[in-house]
Structures are given as structure tokens and as C-alpha cells.
Scaffold this motif. Structure first.
Motif, PDB file in Angstrom:
ATOM      1  N   ALA A   4       0.834  -1.198   0.000  1.00 32.50           N
ATOM      2  CA  ALA A   4       0.000   0.000   0.000  1.00 32.50           C
ATOM      3  C   ALA A   4       0.865   1.243   0.000  1.00 32.50           C
ATOM      4  O   ALA A   4       1.927   1.275   0.631  1.00 32.50           O
ATOM      5  CB  ALA A   4      -0.930   0.005   1.209  1.00 32.50           C
ATOM      6  N   GLN A   5       0.409   2.250  -0.704  1.00 32.93           N
ATOM      7  CA  GLN A   5       1.057   3.559  -0.694  1.00 32.93           C
ATOM      8  C   GLN A   5       0.259   4.498   0.191  1.00 32.93           C
ATOM      9  O   GLN A   5      -0.972   4.500   0.161  1.00 32.93           O
ATOM     10  CB  GLN A   5       1.107   4.155  -2.099  1.00 32.93           C
ATOM     11  CG  GLN A   5       2.030   3.483  -3.068  1.00 32.93           C
ATOM     12  CD  GLN A   5       2.134   4.267  -4.366  1.00 32.93           C
ATOM     13  OE1 GLN A   5       1.895   5.476  -4.399  1.00 32.93           O
ATOM     14  NE2 GLN A   5       2.484   3.581  -5.448  1.00 32.93           N
ATOM     15  N   ASP A 100      -3.765  -7.389  -4.157  1.00 32.05           N
ATOM     16  CA  ASP A 100      -4.422  -6.115  -4.442  1.00 32.05           C
ATOM     17  C   ASP A 100      -3.524  -4.968  -3.983  1.00 32.05           C
ATOM     18  O   ASP A 100      -2.826  -5.073  -2.964  1.00 32.05           O
ATOM     19  CB  ASP A 100      -5.765  -6.026  -3.703  1.00 32.05           C
ATOM     20  CG  ASP A 100      -6.835  -6.864  -4.368  1.00 32.05           C
ATOM     21  OD1 ASP A 100      -6.543  -7.446  -5.426  1.00 32.05           O
ATOM     22  OD2 ASP A 100      -7.947  -6.947  -3.820  1.00 32.05           O
ATOM     23  N   TYR A 101      -3.582  -3.886  -4.739  1.00 31.71           N
ATOM     24  CA  TYR A 101      -2.733  -2.733  -4.440  1.00 31.71           C
ATOM     25  C   TYR A 101      -3.598  -1.633  -3.833  1.00 31.71           C
ATOM     26  O   TYR A 101      -4.620  -1.248  -4.401  1.00 31.71           O
ATOM     27  CB  TYR A 101      -2.073  -2.240  -5.725  1.00 31.71           C
ATOM     28  CG  TYR A 101      -0.811  -1.455  -5.505  1.00 31.71           C
ATOM     29  CD1 TYR A 101       0.389  -2.109  -5.246  1.00 31.71           C
ATOM     30  CD2 TYR A 101      -0.814  -0.067  -5.548  1.00 31.71           C
ATOM     31  CE1 TYR A 101       1.552  -1.398  -5.039  1.00 31.71           C
ATOM     32  CE2 TYR A 101       0.346   0.648  -5.344  1.00 31.71           C
ATOM     33  CZ  TYR A 101       1.528  -0.022  -5.093  1.00 31.71           C
ATOM     34  OH  TYR A 101       2.681   0.693  -4.879  1.00 31.71           O
ATOM     35  N   LEU A 102      -3.194  -1.134  -2.659  1.00 36.17           N
ATOM     36  CA  LEU A 102      -3.962  -0.119  -1.950  1.00 36.17           C
ATOM     37  C   LEU A 102      -3.248   1.227  -2.010  1.00 36.17           C
ATOM     38  O   LEU A 102      -2.021   1.291  -1.899  1.00 36.17           O
ATOM     39  CB  LEU A 102      -4.168  -0.515  -0.491  1.00 36.17           C
ATOM     40  CG  LEU A 102      -4.880  -1.838  -0.226  1.00 36.17           C
ATOM     41  CD1 LEU A 102      -5.013  -2.062   1.279  1.00 36.17           C
ATOM     42  CD2 LEU A 102      -6.237  -1.864  -0.884  1.00 36.17           C
ATOM     43  N   VAL A 103      -4.032   2.283  -2.149  1.00 35.26           N
ATOM     44  CA  VAL A 103      -3.494   3.645  -2.159  1.00 35.26           C
ATOM     45  C   VAL A 103      -4.350   4.488  -1.230  1.00 35.26           C
ATOM     46  O   VAL A 103      -5.579   4.528  -1.364  1.00 35.26           O
ATOM     47  CB  VAL A 103      -3.502   4.251  -3.581  1.00 35.26           C
ATOM     48  CG1 VAL A 103      -2.972   5.684  -3.542  1.00 35.26           C
ATOM     49  CG2 VAL A 103      -2.680   3.400  -4.530  1.00 35.26           C
ATOM     50  N   ASN A 132       1.638  -3.802   4.069  1.00 32.50           N
ATOM     51  CA  ASN A 132       3.020  -3.365   3.891  1.00 32.50           C
ATOM     52  C   ASN A 132       3.031  -1.976   3.276  1.00 32.50           C
ATOM     53  O   ASN A 132       2.781  -1.801   2.089  1.00 32.50           O
ATOM     54  CB  ASN A 132       3.774  -4.345   2.983  1.00 32.50           C
ATOM     55  CG  ASN A 132       3.828  -5.739   3.571  1.00 32.50           C
ATOM     56  OD1 ASN A 132       4.303  -5.930   4.681  1.00 32.50           O
ATOM     57  ND2 ASN A 132       3.321  -6.715   2.833  1.00 32.50           N
ATOM     58  N   PHE A 133       3.317  -0.979   4.088  1.00 33.33           N
ATOM     59  CA  PHE A 133       3.190   0.412   3.694  1.00 33.33           C
ATOM     60  C   PHE A 133       4.511   1.013   3.249  1.00 33.33           C
ATOM     61  O   PHE A 133       5.584   0.668   3.747  1.00 33.33           O
ATOM     62  CB  PHE A 133       2.710   1.235   4.892  1.00 33.33           C
ATOM     63  CG  PHE A 133       1.250   1.551   4.860  1.00 33.33           C
ATOM     64  CD1 PHE A 133       0.762   2.541   4.040  1.00 33.33           C
ATOM     65  CD2 PHE A 133       0.369   0.855   5.654  1.00 33.33           C
ATOM     66  CE1 PHE A 133      -0.577   2.843   4.011  1.00 33.33           C
ATOM     67  CE2 PHE A 133      -0.975   1.149   5.649  1.00 33.33           C
ATOM     68  CZ  PHE A 133      -1.452   2.152   4.821  1.00 33.33           C
ATOM     69  N   VAL A 239       8.042   3.547  -8.663  1.00 33.75           N
ATOM     70  CA  VAL A 239       7.433   3.778  -7.353  1.00 33.75           C
ATOM     71  C   VAL A 239       6.681   2.540  -6.884  1.00 33.75           C
ATOM     72  O   VAL A 239       6.670   2.222  -5.691  1.00 33.75           O
ATOM     73  CB  VAL A 239       6.483   4.995  -7.411  1.00 33.75           C
ATOM     74  CG1 VAL A 239       5.770   5.172  -6.090  1.00 33.75           C
ATOM     75  CG2 VAL A 239       7.263   6.252  -7.753  1.00 33.75           C
ATOM     76  N   MET A 240       6.067   1.818  -7.811  1.00 36.82           N
ATOM     77  CA  MET A 240       5.326   0.618  -7.437  1.00 36.82           C
ATOM     78  C   MET A 240       6.231  -0.585  -7.216  1.00 36.82           C
ATOM     79  O   MET A 240       5.815  -1.580  -6.636  1.00 36.82           O
ATOM     80  CB  MET A 240       4.323   0.260  -8.534  1.00 36.82           C
ATOM     81  CG  MET A 240       3.158   1.204  -8.644  1.00 36.82           C
ATOM     82  SD  MET A 240       1.961   0.608  -9.859  1.00 36.82           S
ATOM     83  CE  MET A 240       1.443  -0.926  -9.095  1.00 36.82           C
TER      84      MET A 240
END
Length: 250
Positions: A4-5, A100-103, A132-133, A239-240
Motif C-alpha cells: 500500500a502507498q 491487491d494494491y492499496l493507495v 506493507n506500507f 514507485v510501485m
């Protein structure tokens, strides 16, 4: 849970545009992405929002009912989020898959991620859910064209890094609006400290020489000065990438 970002930056630094570009990039890759908006004043988006703080509390209602100004209203909303989102957030996260990718898009009030505790506690709560941030700190490149603004941006980013205690990546946004790209080129890679100090002393009054020296030494000795220009798809892919989880920059 996957990665996650946590997207932070001053008002007008381009956080919403960045989230929009990130969403389109993930869709192109066929990767599932969920964007959570934490700004109680935001209303319009050009991407789907998985969760929105306005479903819990809105800035307009707080300002009207409590008579608070915009800054005080934002702080109240973040305190309310910290106290009341536990159950809803846990339920929502349980619906997501591991890849899944969280923002999480944050408000633009710099004090919320520089020295106040609410967003820090919010991040800690999410870490307990095995998210995981890492932090993405955005700075408008139009304002980083001289050494004083560059050092100010570094200090703001360092403050967010210390407060949030997350792996940290800095991004220059709105590169296309900079009229002279050479002005900003000096501040993308870790610059030599001596030219920076000489430039600072030229800009500032003589009484600030000791302060200038301390600031430049702080930036140089901790090797945390690194900015990524957000100019193309490869920037978003960097960044990802998994390397950002261990990369710390200011």
C-alpha cells in the motif's frame, strides 16, 4: 495483505492527479487497485474510490456545526477517523486479495503528516492488519527551483518520514510546467553540499550562515536527498516496484 502507498504532500502538489495516473497504470497492467480517499473536503474524482472519509464525516458539516475553520476542521475529521474507522476498515480490508494494491490519498494540510499524531496512528492501525506500507511524498517541481525551496522541501519530507516511520520516496510533480528544466535538474540527484551551502549563503542574510551550514550538513550526511521526476510510465513503475519498500529518500 499486499502493498500500500500512503500519498502525502502539500495542498496543490498533485496528489489527486498522481492517484489518477497510478489507477490508469494499474488498470493497464491488469492489476487490482483500491484507492481510499482520506480528504474530508474532496468531492470529485476521475477514478473509482473504494472508501471515502466523507462517508464517515465531511469537512463542510464539521465547519458548519462546530464553527471551525478549514485547518481546525481537517484536524477534527482526522481525529474522528482515528476513533471510528476501526471496524469498517477491517471489514473492507478482509475483502481484498493478497496481491491487491492499496493507495491512501491524504489531505493537503502539511501538519497532519509532519507533527500531528492522527495519521501516524492510522498507519499503525493498518500495519496491524499486515498491510506493507510505504510513503510517497509529492512536491510541486515549480517550487523547487532554488536552494531555499529545495532545503525547505527536504525538511518537510524528513519531518513526514520521522513522524510516519515508513519507507519513503519523494516525487517531483508537474515537471511539464517547469519552464527551464535545468533549474530543477540540480536538485534531482544528491547534490554536492558545498555548492548548495554557497548558494544558500548568497540567498540568506549573513546571520543565517551557521543555520545554513547545519541544514546542508543534515541533508548531506544522512544521504536522504533523492527526488524522482514524475514524467513517464517508468516513473510510476519504479514507485510501485518492490525496491521502494526498502528505499528511503528525502
Amino acid at each position: 495483505m499486499g502493498y500500500a502507498q500512503f500519498v502525502v504532500g502539500p495542498a496543490g502538489s498533485g496528489k489527486s492527479t498522481y492517484c489518477s495516473n497510478l489507477y490508469r497504470h494499474c488498470v493497464t497492467l491488469g492489476r487490482s487497485i483500491h484507492i481510499v480517499d482520506l480528504d474530508p473536503a474532496a468531492e470529485n474524482f476521475d477514478y473509482p474510490v473504494a472508501m471515502h472519509i466523507r462517508e464517515l464525516i465531511s469537512l463542510d458539516d464539521v465547519m458548519e456545526e462546530l464553527g471551525l475553520g478549514p485547518k481546525g476542521g481537517h484536524i477534527y475529521c482526522m481525529e474522528h477517523l482515528e476513533e471510528n474507522l476501526d471496524e469498517r476498515l477491517t471489514e473492507e480490508l478482509d475483502n481484498y486479495l493478497e496481491d491487491d494494491y492499496l493507495v491512501f490519498d491524504s489531505p493537503g494540510q502539511i501538519e497532519l503528516f509532519s507533527h500531528l499524531h492522527m495519521l501516524c496512528n492510522f498507519v499503525e492501525q493498518l500495519k496491524r492488519e499486515n498491510v506493507n506500507f510505504f510513503c510517497v511524498h509529492l512536491l510541486d517541481s515549480q517550487f523547487i527551483t532554488d536552494v531555499t525551496n529545495f532545503v525547505s522541501g527536504c525538511m518537510a519530507s524528513l519531518s513526514a518520514m520521522v513522524q510516519l516511520e515508513l519507507p519513503h520516496v519523494n516525487i517531483h510533480t508537474k515537471i511539464d510546467l517547469v519552464t527551464n528544466k535545468r533549474d530543477i535538474g540540480n536538485y534531482l540527484d544528491p547534490p554536492e553540499p558545498r555548492p548548495l551551502l554557497l548558494e544558500m549563503n548568497e540567498w540568506m542574510a549573513p546571520r543565517f550562515k551557521k543555520l545554513n551550514k547545519s541544514l546542508i550538513e543534515l541533508v548531506d550526511q544522512y544521504s536522504m536527498v533523492s527526488f524522482i521526476p514524475l514524467t513517464k510510465e517508468s516513473s510510476i513503475q519504479y514507485v510501485m516496484g518492490p525496491t521502494t519498500m526498502t528505499h528511503k529518500a528525502c
